[in-house]
Design an enzyme around this catalytic site. Structure first.
Site, short mmCIF file in Angstrom:
data_model
loop_
_atom_site.label_atom_id
_atom_site.label_comp_id
_atom_site.label_asym_id
_atom_site.label_seq_id
_atom_site.Cartn_x
_atom_site.Cartn_y
_atom_site.Cartn_z
CB SER A 279 9.14 24.33 -29.40
OG SER A 279 9.09 22.95 -29.05
CG ASP A 280 3.88 23.35 -33.55
OD1 ASP A 280 3.51 22.25 -33.08
OD2 ASP A 280 3.25 23.94 -34.44
CD1 TRP A 281 4.52 16.97 -30.19
CD2 TRP A 281 4.17 19.09 -29.57
NE1 TRP A 281 3.97 16.95 -28.93
CE2 TRP A 281 3.75 18.24 -28.53
CE3 TRP A 281 4.06 20.46 -29.40
CZ2 TRP A 281 3.22 18.72 -27.33
CZ3 TRP A 281 3.52 20.94 -28.22
CH2 TRP A 281 3.11 20.08 -27.19
#
Length: 756
Positions: A279-281
């Protein structure tokens, strides 16, 4: 990747296949070519071999250890996967950015931005940049580099356009392919991002009254998904990318990181992706549903969504242990794929990895500079006769507050990158004014300059200076953008248009240098007869000053080409940032030059456009179907594009079917380069735009030299996505072939056709 400090600090420290040898001596006086960057001790494996090793490792892990590996833990890196000490596994370090080792890490090279390398239209340079970036990540012990960024320039105002490769999926795909290959040849895992349809910053995170935060929804049809937005990700998977990062936004109403259609069906199913999805942060909104929908690693973790939290989900039957095993195997497979289990450097983010990469970086930045206008051969300057130079604009000089940019809407100073998590803190920066002053010293030139562009008293006084009345006036303007917010408009920062008009009103030889993250509206002054030359510097990196001097004085013959269209009216683009929570991709596949073609709109400058100090001619077009007996093209293709870690399931789709050959001749008196661009028109059955880019190659030629070019069309290149049959189809009928130097029909040099 999103870091919370961006909005208040602008981040902490903000071959298309051609089979011949490419000449890299590209000017008549200077050659800054460097040797390709390679690491000889990297032992890569096939995916089959890597998966076997990962399975053997996972079989020795406890259930708790397996669950813990699915979420990040605290560490020195931007993201970190937990170690397994009893198996001698030290964990995995994840780090920004696509343009070098980011997140404020020192002693890293700030390589030129994605938008700049794309403007070179040179696959060899695509690869060399990525290989050098990979060397630096490897040198600091980073296992996963968070790049390439391959979101399409759908909206000219998008704050992150500078990180990507422009508005065309084919060009973006080629950049992505060679980035993955260059990086992973150094043993560093490439992370293709942001998956998928992450084409604006506005509303990428908002907070509904009930439930977790969400992102706006990109709403699009199946054909558009496959032919535009999935295309570059498919190229990355074909190249063998080890990881894909899911985005903040929703796709057709479901968050990207819990969207089974795009993760399980398209990515892991249709594309047979063997690596992991991270996932993106902060882009993970729920835990169990995300895991079941195809997410393998939740970053940065520590929020109770995945990791240890999945242990209870297994115990209550919500998630199977087989699913957890698959996730962990996918996390570890790239580690074995690229030989990171074999003497990989320990994590040491303070280690100096810059080497002599500034030499390559200067070459890359210069190669991406574009000459847009050059009335009566204003450029290049002649140091023997052109002695007087007046320099205007804050964009010619350095930031007032040092190397790191801290602005939101714009910056007074020369730009070498945009802002956000893609920003890399440079060890130095050479601005244009400094380089021009050094040139004045070395070649006995006379220079006056004013960088305070609010001081029109001084500006007008300088224009009355009798010693400079017949001299050259250089006006520097810029436009900045960053992750976290989109641009407000397409005009130059700090009223740059007014500066250009003021100078051009009194200087008969005004040269404008545009230092911009992406598209800009030039209409306020572009037709002014006193504006005799325009150079699109783009984002040339820390060697900006040296690069622009090389261009202005002819040490380097400009050969860059636009990777987007520059419109006369902002509304001509046909797309824009949405302020609502739904972004509807109603334009379908008619994006950028495809949209302009369909609607018969004349832009200011066409996609693929760029001038040179020399001239070229094209002749002898031959279109031929490749026979089974003709193995030369196949052999060359495989040598150029295939590695041990390539995705074998996709290779059959990339086999060359047709060759397009022709001759290019440098008819001028200066060494230089040209970029023949192959556009094709599909049969009506395919319901495609009037023409689509399906090939290119930058060719470097000495004055008077000719070269035979051979471009190849693969099955993928001549297919369209059939939404009924749910597969790629080669249409029956007439395919038109155009060899051009831009998307402008007036720039078509050769044309032909073939029938299927």
């Amino acid at each position: 990747m999103w870091l919370s400090s961006i909005l208040y600090m602008m981040h902490q420290y903000v071959y298309f296949l051609i089979f011949f040898n490419i000449c890299t001596s590209y000017t008549n006086t200077v050659n800054t070519q460097t040797k390709p960057y390679t690491v000889t001790n990297v032992a890569t494996r096939t995916w089959t071999e890597a998966i076997i090793l990962a399975k053997e490792f996972v079989a020795q892990m406890t259930l708790e250890e397996k669950c813990n590996m699915t979420a990040g833990v605290a560490g020195h890196c931007a993201g970190f996967v937990t170690p397994v000490p009893h198996l001698n596994f030290g964990g995995l370090c994840f780090q920004d950015s696509p343009s070098g080792v980011g997140d404020g890490i020192q002693f890293s090279t700030a390589f030129i931005a994605g938008i700049q390398i794309a403007a070179t239209w040179d696959r060899d340079l695509f690869y060399q940049r990525a290989a050098a970036i990979g060397q630096e990540f490897r040198g600091k012990g980073v296992h996963f580099a968070l790049g390439p960024m391959m979101n399409i320039d759908r909206n000219a105002l998008h704050g992150r356009n500078w990180e990507g490769f422009g508005a065309d999926p084919y060009l973006t795909g080629e950049n992505s392919f060679y980035y993955v290959q260059g990086l992973q040849d150094q043993g560093v895992v490439a992370t293709a991002k942001h998956y998928i349809c992450n084409e604006q910053e506005s509303n990428r995170t908002y907070h509904p009254k009930i439930g977790p935060s969400q992102g706006y929804s990109a709403n699009l049809d199946d054909k558009t998904m496959h032919e535009i937005y999935l295309w570059p990700f498919a190229e990355s998977v074909a190249a063998g990318a080890g990881s894909v990062m899911c985005a903040y936004n929703q796709v057709n109403g479901t968050q990207a990181c819990q969207n089974s259609k795009i993760l399980n069906d398209l990515l892991k199913g249709e594309l047979d992706f063997q690596g992991n999805v991270m996932s993106d942060w902060g882009a993970t909104k729920v835990g169990i549903q995300s895991a079941l929908s195809g997410l393998d690693i939740e970053m940065p973790g520590q929020d109770g969504l995945m990791g240890y939290a999945l242990l209870q989900a297994i115990r209550n039957g919500s998630v199977t242990e087989a699913k957890i095993n698959d996730m962990v195997i996918r996390i570890l497979a790239p580690y074995y794929l690229l030989g990171q289990d074999l003497n990989y450097p320990p994590v040491n983010l303070n280690y100096d990895v810059t080497r002599d990469h500034y030499l390559l970086n200067r070459q890359l930045g210069t190669a991406g500079i574009i000459l847009l206008k050059n009335t009566n051969n204003t450029l290049p300057f002649n140091r023997n006769t052109d002695k007087y130079y007046s320099i205007y604009g804050s964009a010619a000089s350095r930031y007032s507050d040092g190397v790191d940019p801290h602005g939101l809407d714009g910056l007074d100073g020369a730009l070498y990158q945009g802002g956000g998590s893609g920003y890399v803190r440079s060890t130095y920066f050479i601005d244009p004014l400094t380089a021009l002053l050094i040139s004045a010293r070395d070649f006995h030139l006379q220079i006056q300059y004013i960088i305070d562009q609010d001081d029109y008293v001084a500006i007008n006084r300088s224009l009355e200076n009798s010693g400079f009345l017949d001299g050259k006036c250089l006006v520097f303007i810029n436009a900045w953008s960053s992750e976290g917010r989109d641009r407000h408009n397409l005009f130059a920062y700090h009223n740059g248009d007014n500066l250009v008009k003021t100078v051009a009103a009194r200087c008969a030889s005004t040269i404008v240098i545009v230092n911009s993250v992406s598209q800009l509206n030039l209409e306020a002054w572009i037709d002014n007869s006193n504006v005799t030359a325009v150079v699109w510097a783009g984002l040339p990196g820390p060697e900006y000053g040296q690069a622009i001097v090389d261009i202005l004085f002819g040490n380097y013959n400009p050969g860059g080409k636009l990777v987007f269209t520059i419109a006369k009216n902002d509304s001509d683009y046909g797309t824009n940032i949405t302020e609502t929570y739904n972004s509807n991709y109603t334009e379908g596949v008619f994006l950028d030059y495809r949209h302009f073609d369909k609607n018969n709109i004349t832009p200011r400058y066409y996609f693929g456009y760029g001038l040179s100090y020399t001239t070229f001619s094209f002749s002898t077009l031959i279109i031929a179907k490749i026979s089974q007996e003709n193995t030369n093209v196949h052999t060359s293709y495989r040598r150029r594009r295939i590695s041990s870690y390539s995705n074998r399931a996709l290779l059959k789709f990339y086999e060359p079917l047709y060759t397009i050959t022709f001759i290019v001749t440098n008819t001028g008196n200066m060494n230089g380069s040209e970029v023949p661009q192959l556009y094709i028109g599909f049969p009506d059955e395919a319901a495609q735009p009037p023409k689509i880019l399906r090939g290119f190659e930058r060719v470097y030629l000495d004055a008077g030299e000719s070269k035979k070019m051979t471009l190849a069309l693969t099955s993928r290149d001549i297919s369209y996505w059939n939404v009924i049959n749910q597969k790629w189809i080669v249409a029956s009928g007439k395919y038109t072939v155009w060899i051009a130097t831009s998307a402008n029909n007036s720039d078509i040099k050769l044309d032909g056709f073939f029938n299927i």
